[in-house]
Write a protein that holds these residues in place. Structure first.
Motif, PDB file in Angstrom:
ATOM      1  N   SER A 102       2.359   1.660  -3.539  1.00 37.69           N
ATOM      2  CA  SER A 102       1.366   2.088  -4.524  1.00 37.69           C
ATOM      3  C   SER A 102       0.930   3.523  -4.286  1.00 37.69           C
ATOM      4  N   CYS A 103       0.792   3.921  -3.031  1.00 41.66           N
ATOM      5  CA  CYS A 103       0.387   5.304  -2.757  1.00 41.66           C
ATOM      6  C   CYS A 103       1.426   6.310  -3.259  1.00 41.66           C
ATOM      7  N   LYS A 126      -8.144  -1.928  -0.174  1.00 39.66           N
ATOM      8  CA  LYS A 126      -7.269  -0.780   0.075  1.00 39.66           C
ATOM      9  C   LYS A 126      -6.163  -0.694  -0.976  1.00 39.66           C
ATOM     10  N   TRP A 127      -5.621  -1.829  -1.363  1.00 31.35           N
ATOM     11  CA  TRP A 127      -4.545  -1.818  -2.352  1.00 31.35           C
ATOM     12  C   TRP A 127      -5.066  -1.365  -3.715  1.00 31.35           C
ATOM     13  N   ILE A 159       0.834  -1.196   0.000  1.00 27.16           N
ATOM     14  CA  ILE A 159       0.000   0.000   0.000  1.00 27.16           C
ATOM     15  C   ILE A 159       0.873   1.252   0.000  1.00 27.16           C
ATOM     16  N   SER A 160       1.944   1.250   0.775  1.00 28.61           N
ATOM     17  CA  SER A 160       2.849   2.398   0.792  1.00 28.61           C
ATOM     18  C   SER A 160       3.479   2.628  -0.575  1.00 28.61           C
ATOM     19  N   CYS A 196      -4.412   6.939   1.078  1.00 21.02           N
ATOM     20  CA  CYS A 196      -3.075   7.498   0.822  1.00 21.02           C
ATOM     21  C   CYS A 196      -2.888   8.859   1.484  1.00 21.02           C
ATOM     22  N   ALA A 210      -5.302   2.339  -3.509  1.00 24.01           N
ATOM     23  CA  ALA A 210      -3.984   2.966  -3.541  1.00 24.01           C
ATOM     24  C   ALA A 210      -3.443   3.036  -4.958  1.00 24.01           C
ATOM     25  N   HIS A 244      -5.300   5.688  -6.921  1.00 23.09           N
ATOM     26  CA  HIS A 244      -4.817   7.007  -6.495  1.00 23.09           C
ATOM     27  C   HIS A 244      -3.593   7.433  -7.289  1.00 23.09           C
ATOM     28  N   SER A 245      -2.631   6.531  -7.436  1.00 25.32           N
ATOM     29  CA  SER A 245      -1.392   6.901  -8.126  1.00 25.32           C
ATOM     30  C   SER A 245      -1.551   6.933  -9.637  1.00 25.32           C
TER      31      SER A 245
END
Length: 401
Positions: free
Chosen positions: A308-309, A349-350, A305-306, A400, A353, A356-357
């Motif tokens: 991908s964000c 969540k993934w 997740i980090s 994110c 994420a 988002h990016s």
């Protein structure tokens, strides 16, 4: 490089395709007047039609077996095994069943606005060496049908040369054949691909069903080998631009209505796609992002997740992340921590994420719409049904911060 600035109402085009990249407030409408891009603020949100016109057996083993292809690994091998007439019948039944108008309607109901259609050069049947190449015939009518449904629904369409002459990468069914060596990187194979691109450009600009095809990808996932990639950048990419534009000029297409020509971006690893191209008007770029195969990222929920964000897919602009998924590395995919049935919260969540990016750029196209894997990590349709992806993408959670 430009983006079409005029407001285009698709219903106004009787038999002429218009090329554009969707933007906020652009009136890109379905037959019933709906603008699918309003809710996405002009970003592409789409799915690939994997295994529709180039079958990858791992995606649909049951379907592959029912076609009589189960003992083979690619379309080339299946046609060789069944014989041309039997293969044609089997594939035409598949083409009519795998993606239907109901699928297109379901995509729209899930707030998707784009489809990417992988096709092989053999769609233009006179390019096939009949004495040594074996591919199914009769696909064009089915491509038209799918594009017609998508155009009527107001979806944007990316036409993707996924299988190039001679195969652009070895041992991979997405090229249509399991080639021992990539045979694409030589002048006579480039010429066959260029003839395909010219032909497809002409069809897009003259066929009503293709009116929403706004982008033509000139080769999917070429090798990252320096010599072969250099040859492609120097000899194939510039000629593809020249030949597509010459076709459009000779047909009297207004420059604002040219197709966007898409290449893999720098991050793919085949070098700078712009290196030898003089005129990048309506150039676009494709980025594929699979953390599954990125060994530099620790395989943990927090790391995924980090990563991908904070992911920046900005090596070229405008970029569309044309392939990505929720798949994880083979050595952990069956572990309880990664179980798709018990870990729906993480996968949701993934997904958020990654969206988002990827929407920092032009948007995204998930791989793939449907699969017979009993695993939603590769199937958008199944992920929605599992509650991992919301039907209304505007309701995506913000993970994110």
């Amino acid at each position: 490089m430009g983006v079409l600035s005029k407001v285009a109402a698709l219903g106004a085009f009787a038999g002429l395709a218009t090329a554009w990249l969707p933007e906020t407030n652009k009136k890109i409408q379905s037959n019933d007047g709906k603008n699918l891009f309003t809710s996405s603020n002009g970003k592409i949100r789409g799915v690939n039609l994997g295994s529709q016109f180039i079958f990858e057996p791992w995606i649909g083993t049951s379907e592959w077996n029912s076609m009589g292809c189960g003992s083979t690994g690619s379309e080339f091998d299946c046609v060789s095994s069944l014989g041309q007439d039997a293969a044609n019948s089997a594939f035409q039944k598949h083409w009519g069943d795998w993606i239907t108008q109901d699928d297109i309607s379901e995509m729209v109901s899930y707030s998707l606005n784009t489809i990417r259609i992988p096709v092989g050069y053999w769609l233009r049947e006179d390019l096939v060496y009949s004495d040594s190449e074996h591919f199914p015939q009769g696909g064009l009518d089915f491509v038209k049908k799918v594009c017609g449904w998508a155009s009527d629904a107001g979806m944007y369409i990316i036409m993707d040369l996924h299988g190039a002459p001679g195969a652009q990468t070895p041992g991979n069914a997405f090229t249509g054949q399991l080639a021992s060596e990539p045979g694409f990187y030589q002048d006579y194979q480039y010429e066959r691909a260029l003839k395909f691109l010219e032909w497809m450009t002409g069809l897009i600009h003259s066929t009503d069903e293709f009116r929403n095809v706004g982008m033509l990808e000139i080769v999917n996932e070429p090798v990252q080998d320096d010599d072969k990639a250099s040859s492609m950048r120097q000899n194939y990419y510039p000629k593809a631009f020249e030949r597509i534009r010459a076709n459009e000029t000779s047909a009297g297409i207004d420059k604002a209505d040219y197709l966007h020509i898409q290449m893999m971006d720098k991050l793919w690893g085949s070098g700078d796609p712009n290196q030898y191209i003089d005129d990048l008007y309506y150039a676009a770029y494709d980025d594929h992002r699979y953390l599954k195969w990125d060994t530099s990222v620790d395989a943990s929920h927090d790391s995924y997740i980090s990563e991908s964000c904070s992911d920046n897919r900005d090596s070229n602009t405008p970029t569309i992340v044309g392939e990505w998924s929720l798949a994880v590395p083979d050595d952990v995919e069956s572990d309880s921590d990664w179980d798709p049935k018990s870990q729906t919260d993480f996968y949701g969540k993934w997904f958020a994420a990654q969206v988002h990016s990827y929407e920092k750029q032009q948007g995204w196209v998930f791989w793939t719409w449907k699969a017979q894997l009993n695993d939603y990590r590769w199937s958008y349709q199944d992920a929605v049904k599992a509650g991992v992806i919301p039907k209304d993408l505007s309701s995506l959670q913000n993970v994110c911060n």
